[in-house]
Design a protein around this motif. Structure first.
Motif, PDB file in Angstrom:
ATOM      1  N   ARG A  18      -0.373  -9.890   1.579  1.00 50.43           N
ATOM      2  CA  ARG A  18      -1.582  -9.398   0.575  1.00 50.43           C
ATOM      3  C   ARG A  18      -1.986  -7.644   0.821  1.00 50.43           C
ATOM      4  O   ARG A  18      -2.159  -7.142  -0.382  1.00 50.43           O
ATOM      5  N   LYS A  19      -1.969  -7.320   1.998  1.00 50.67           N
ATOM      6  CA  LYS A  19      -2.166  -5.906   2.273  1.00 50.67           C
ATOM      7  C   LYS A  19      -1.515  -4.904   1.761  1.00 50.67           C
ATOM      8  O   LYS A  19      -1.762  -3.908   1.002  1.00 50.67           O
ATOM      9  N   VAL A  20      -0.137  -5.368   1.832  1.00 50.57           N
ATOM     10  CA  VAL A  20       1.026  -4.445   1.240  1.00 50.57           C
ATOM     11  C   VAL A  20       0.797  -4.334  -0.220  1.00 50.57           C
ATOM     12  O   VAL A  20       0.940  -3.429  -0.676  1.00 50.57           O
ATOM     13  N   LEU A  21       0.812  -5.547  -0.748  1.00 52.50           N
ATOM     14  CA  LEU A  21       0.860  -5.588  -2.210  1.00 52.50           C
ATOM     15  C   LEU A  21      -0.220  -4.882  -2.774  1.00 52.50           C
ATOM     16  O   LEU A  21      -0.028  -4.079  -3.726  1.00 52.50           O
ATOM     17  N   SER A  22      -1.494  -4.897  -2.198  1.00 48.88           N
ATOM     18  CA  SER A  22      -2.560  -4.103  -2.598  1.00 48.88           C
ATOM     19  C   SER A  22      -2.173  -2.746  -2.587  1.00 48.88           C
ATOM     20  O   SER A  22      -2.749  -1.926  -3.408  1.00 48.88           O
ATOM     21  N   LEU A  69       0.091  -1.614  -5.306  1.00 43.21           N
ATOM     22  CA  LEU A  69      -0.484  -1.563  -6.579  1.00 43.21           C
ATOM     23  C   LEU A  69      -1.412  -0.577  -6.636  1.00 43.21           C
ATOM     24  O   LEU A  69      -1.481   0.211  -7.921  1.00 43.21           O
ATOM     25  N   THR A  70      -2.282  -0.288  -5.866  1.00 45.97           N
ATOM     26  CA  THR A  70      -3.166   0.885  -6.113  1.00 45.97           C
ATOM     27  C   THR A  70      -2.527   2.222  -5.917  1.00 45.97           C
ATOM     28  O   THR A  70      -2.828   3.278  -6.362  1.00 45.97           O
ATOM     29  N   SER A  71      -1.558   2.465  -5.347  1.00 45.11           N
ATOM     30  CA  SER A  71      -0.962   3.636  -5.111  1.00 45.11           C
ATOM     31  C   SER A  71      -0.004   4.007  -6.544  1.00 45.11           C
ATOM     32  O   SER A  71      -0.051   5.136  -6.544  1.00 45.11           O
ATOM     33  N   HIS A  72       0.353   3.132  -7.094  1.00 48.12           N
ATOM     34  CA  HIS A  72       1.079   3.260  -8.379  1.00 48.12           C
ATOM     35  C   HIS A  72       0.077   3.153  -9.707  1.00 48.12           C
ATOM     36  O   HIS A  72       0.634   3.651 -10.553  1.00 48.12           O
ATOM     37  N   MET A  91      -9.345  -5.130  -8.692  1.00 45.08           N
ATOM     38  CA  MET A  91      -8.947  -3.940  -8.102  1.00 45.08           C
ATOM     39  C   MET A  91      -8.853  -2.734  -9.079  1.00 45.08           C
ATOM     40  O   MET A  91      -8.987  -1.591  -8.760  1.00 45.08           O
ATOM     41  N   PHE A  92      -8.848  -3.234 -10.224  1.00 48.93           N
ATOM     42  CA  PHE A  92      -8.658  -1.910 -11.257  1.00 48.93           C
ATOM     43  C   PHE A  92      -9.894  -2.084 -12.259  1.00 48.93           C
ATOM     44  O   PHE A  92      -9.533  -2.287 -13.528  1.00 48.93           O
ATOM     45  N   PRO A  93     -10.973  -2.036 -11.887  1.00 45.51           N
ATOM     46  CA  PRO A  93     -12.231  -2.366 -13.045  1.00 45.51           C
ATOM     47  C   PRO A  93     -12.235  -1.446 -14.156  1.00 45.51           C
ATOM     48  O   PRO A  93     -12.923  -1.896 -15.476  1.00 45.51           O
TER      49      PRO A  93
END
Length: 110
Positions: free
Chosen positions: A22-26, A29-32, A98-100
């Protein structure tokens, strides 16, 4: 599927903290996607529903404008996670949160 946060021996127990994956996916996602205005997510699953059928499940209530927007590109067969018409449990709302500032269309194929 209820009780995932209280019963460690229950189906789909969520744990007491975010998992490594979950941490890796987050992070990925946030970096891209942190600057994206529109995000589309398709989450593929197996195991629920009729054999050979992928139920498209939108993780929004039917009266949410995002439901209508997502359904316009995924198709009329899509169901809502809410209201009892879907076989799935919640899973994509965390990514949407995560992307409001972005328009996030999230669909699970169950």
């Amino acid at each position: 599927m209820g009780g995932q946060w209280r019963h460690a021996d229950g189906l789909s127990y969520g744990g007491i903290a975010p998992s490594w994956s979950r941490k890796v996916l987050s992070d990925v996602l946030t970096s891209h996607l942190s600057g994206a205005a529109r995000i589309a997510i398709v989450d593929f699953h197996t195991g629920l529903g009729p054999h050979g059928y992928a139920e498209p499940i939108i993780h929004r209530r039917r009266d949410d404008p995002g439901f209508v927007r997502t359904r316009s590109w995924i198709g009329a067969a899509a169901t809502s996670l809410y209201g009892g018409s879907s076989v799935s449990a919640d899973g994509l709302n965390a990514i949407q949160a995560m992307f409001p500032k972005a328009a996030v269309d999230a669909v699970a194929l169950e």
